[in-house]
Motif scaffolding. Structure first.
Motif, PDB file in Angstrom:
ATOM      1  N   VAL A  77      -5.152  -2.451   3.662  1.00  0.00           N
ATOM      2  CA  VAL A  77      -4.989  -2.024   2.220  1.00  0.00           C
ATOM      3  C   VAL A  77      -3.694  -2.797   1.704  1.00  0.00           C
ATOM      4  CG1 VAL A  77      -4.103  -0.163   0.780  1.00  0.00           C
ATOM      5  CG2 VAL A  77      -5.864   0.229   2.349  1.00  0.00           C
ATOM      6  N   PHE A  78      -2.779  -2.872   2.434  1.00  0.00           N
ATOM      7  CA  PHE A  78      -1.607  -3.850   2.100  1.00  0.00           C
ATOM      8  C   PHE A  78      -2.261  -5.177   2.021  1.00  0.00           C
ATOM      9  CE2 PHE A  78       1.847  -6.708   3.047  1.00  0.00           C
ATOM     10  CZ  PHE A  78       2.666  -6.254   1.914  1.00  0.00           C
ATOM     11  N   GLN A  79      -2.785  -5.751   2.906  1.00  0.00           N
ATOM     12  CA  GLN A  79      -2.954  -7.168   2.974  1.00  0.00           C
ATOM     13  C   GLN A  79      -3.988  -7.408   1.821  1.00  0.00           C
ATOM     14  OE1 GLN A  79      -4.856  -7.962   6.634  1.00  0.00           O
ATOM     15  NE2 GLN A  79      -2.870  -7.871   7.740  1.00  0.00           N
ATOM     16  N   THR A  80      -4.951  -6.591   1.485  1.00  0.00           N
ATOM     17  CA  THR A  80      -5.667  -6.698   0.124  1.00  0.00           C
ATOM     18  C   THR A  80      -4.869  -7.013  -1.014  1.00  0.00           C
ATOM     19  OG1 THR A  80      -7.627  -5.575   1.580  1.00  0.00           O
ATOM     20  CG2 THR A  80      -7.625  -5.940  -0.861  1.00  0.00           C
ATOM     21  N   GLY A  81      -4.202  -5.798  -0.975  1.00  0.00           N
ATOM     22  CA  GLY A  81      -3.289  -5.665  -2.220  1.00  0.00           C
ATOM     23  C   GLY A  81      -2.217  -6.946  -2.390  1.00  0.00           C
ATOM     24  N   SER A  82      -1.652  -7.631  -1.393  1.00  0.00           N
ATOM     25  CA  SER A  82      -0.777  -8.597  -1.411  1.00  0.00           C
ATOM     26  C   SER A  82      -1.639  -9.837  -1.628  1.00  0.00           C
ATOM     27  CB  SER A  82      -0.192  -8.842  -0.061  1.00  0.00           C
ATOM     28  OG  SER A  82      -1.228  -9.421   0.734  1.00  0.00           O
ATOM     29  N   ALA A  83      -3.065  -9.936  -1.331  1.00  0.00           N
ATOM     30  CA  ALA A  83      -3.748 -11.005  -1.561  1.00  0.00           C
ATOM     31  C   ALA A  83      -4.258 -11.019  -3.156  1.00  0.00           C
ATOM     32  CB  ALA A  83      -5.027 -11.240  -0.918  1.00  0.00           C
ATOM     33  N   LEU A  84      -4.566  -9.671  -3.637  1.00  0.00           N
ATOM     34  CA  LEU A  84      -4.870  -9.444  -5.191  1.00  0.00           C
ATOM     35  C   LEU A  84      -3.647  -9.904  -5.992  1.00  0.00           C
ATOM     36  CD1 LEU A  84      -7.333  -6.530  -4.724  1.00  0.00           C
ATOM     37  CD2 LEU A  84      -7.974  -8.998  -5.512  1.00  0.00           C
ATOM     38  N   PHE A  85      -2.691  -9.404  -5.726  1.00  0.00           N
ATOM     39  CA  PHE A  85      -1.545  -9.379  -6.583  1.00  0.00           C
ATOM     40  C   PHE A  85      -0.436 -10.711  -6.482  1.00  0.00           C
ATOM     41  CE2 PHE A  85      -2.661  -4.857  -6.595  1.00  0.00           C
ATOM     42  CZ  PHE A  85      -3.218  -4.709  -7.766  1.00  0.00           C
ATOM     43  N   SER A  86      -0.869 -11.298  -5.375  1.00  0.00           N
ATOM     44  CA  SER A  86      -0.034 -12.459  -5.119  1.00  0.00           C
ATOM     45  C   SER A  86       1.388 -12.099  -4.646  1.00  0.00           C
ATOM     46  CB  SER A  86      -0.275 -13.661  -6.067  1.00  0.00           C
ATOM     47  OG  SER A  86      -1.412 -14.007  -6.156  1.00  0.00           O
ATOM     48  N   LEU A  87       1.706 -11.389  -3.819  1.00  0.00           N
ATOM     49  CA  LEU A  87       3.139 -10.759  -3.473  1.00  0.00           C
ATOM     50  C   LEU A  87       3.566 -12.145  -2.643  1.00  0.00           C
ATOM     51  CD1 LEU A  87       2.515  -7.324  -2.155  1.00  0.00           C
ATOM     52  CD2 LEU A  87       3.327  -8.150  -4.322  1.00  0.00           C
TER      53      LEU A  87
END
Length: 101
Positions: free
Chosen positions: A51-61
């Protein structure tokens, strides 16, 4: 595979690649968790990481923070594995002591 995605999509591609690897790992832990309780927390840690990795990829953290937090997930899984090993060693030693071996 993650190296390919890095060249294709930059730093964000690395998160997608690790997320794919984590999916495979979680599928294995879920399958093993059906038979043994030991693997269920590892699967949950993996799902949180996905979940975190997908969110970081989607939101370009920021890549540095992403790597830091993913490393903490790995440390948590490693700590759980070490504690389970210590528990198993102590249980076996106790069983052997009771049996008089």
């Amino acid at each position: 595979m993650t190296l390919y995605w890095y060249f294709f999509d930059g730093v964000r591609g690395v998160s997608w690649g690790y997320s794919l690897i984590e999916w495979v790992q979680c599928a294995i832990f879920v399958r093993l968790g059906k038979e043994r309780l030991l693997f269920r927390p590892l699967a949950m840690i993996g799902f949180l990481s996905i979940v975190f990795q997908t969110g970081s990829a989607l939101f370009s953290l920021n890549h540095w923070w992403t790597v830091l937090i993913i490393n903490r997930f790995f440390d948590l899984a490693l700590l759980y594995s070490v504690l389970c090993s210590i528990f198993r060693i102590r249980k076996n030693a106790e069983r052997d002591w009771v049996a008089g071996r």
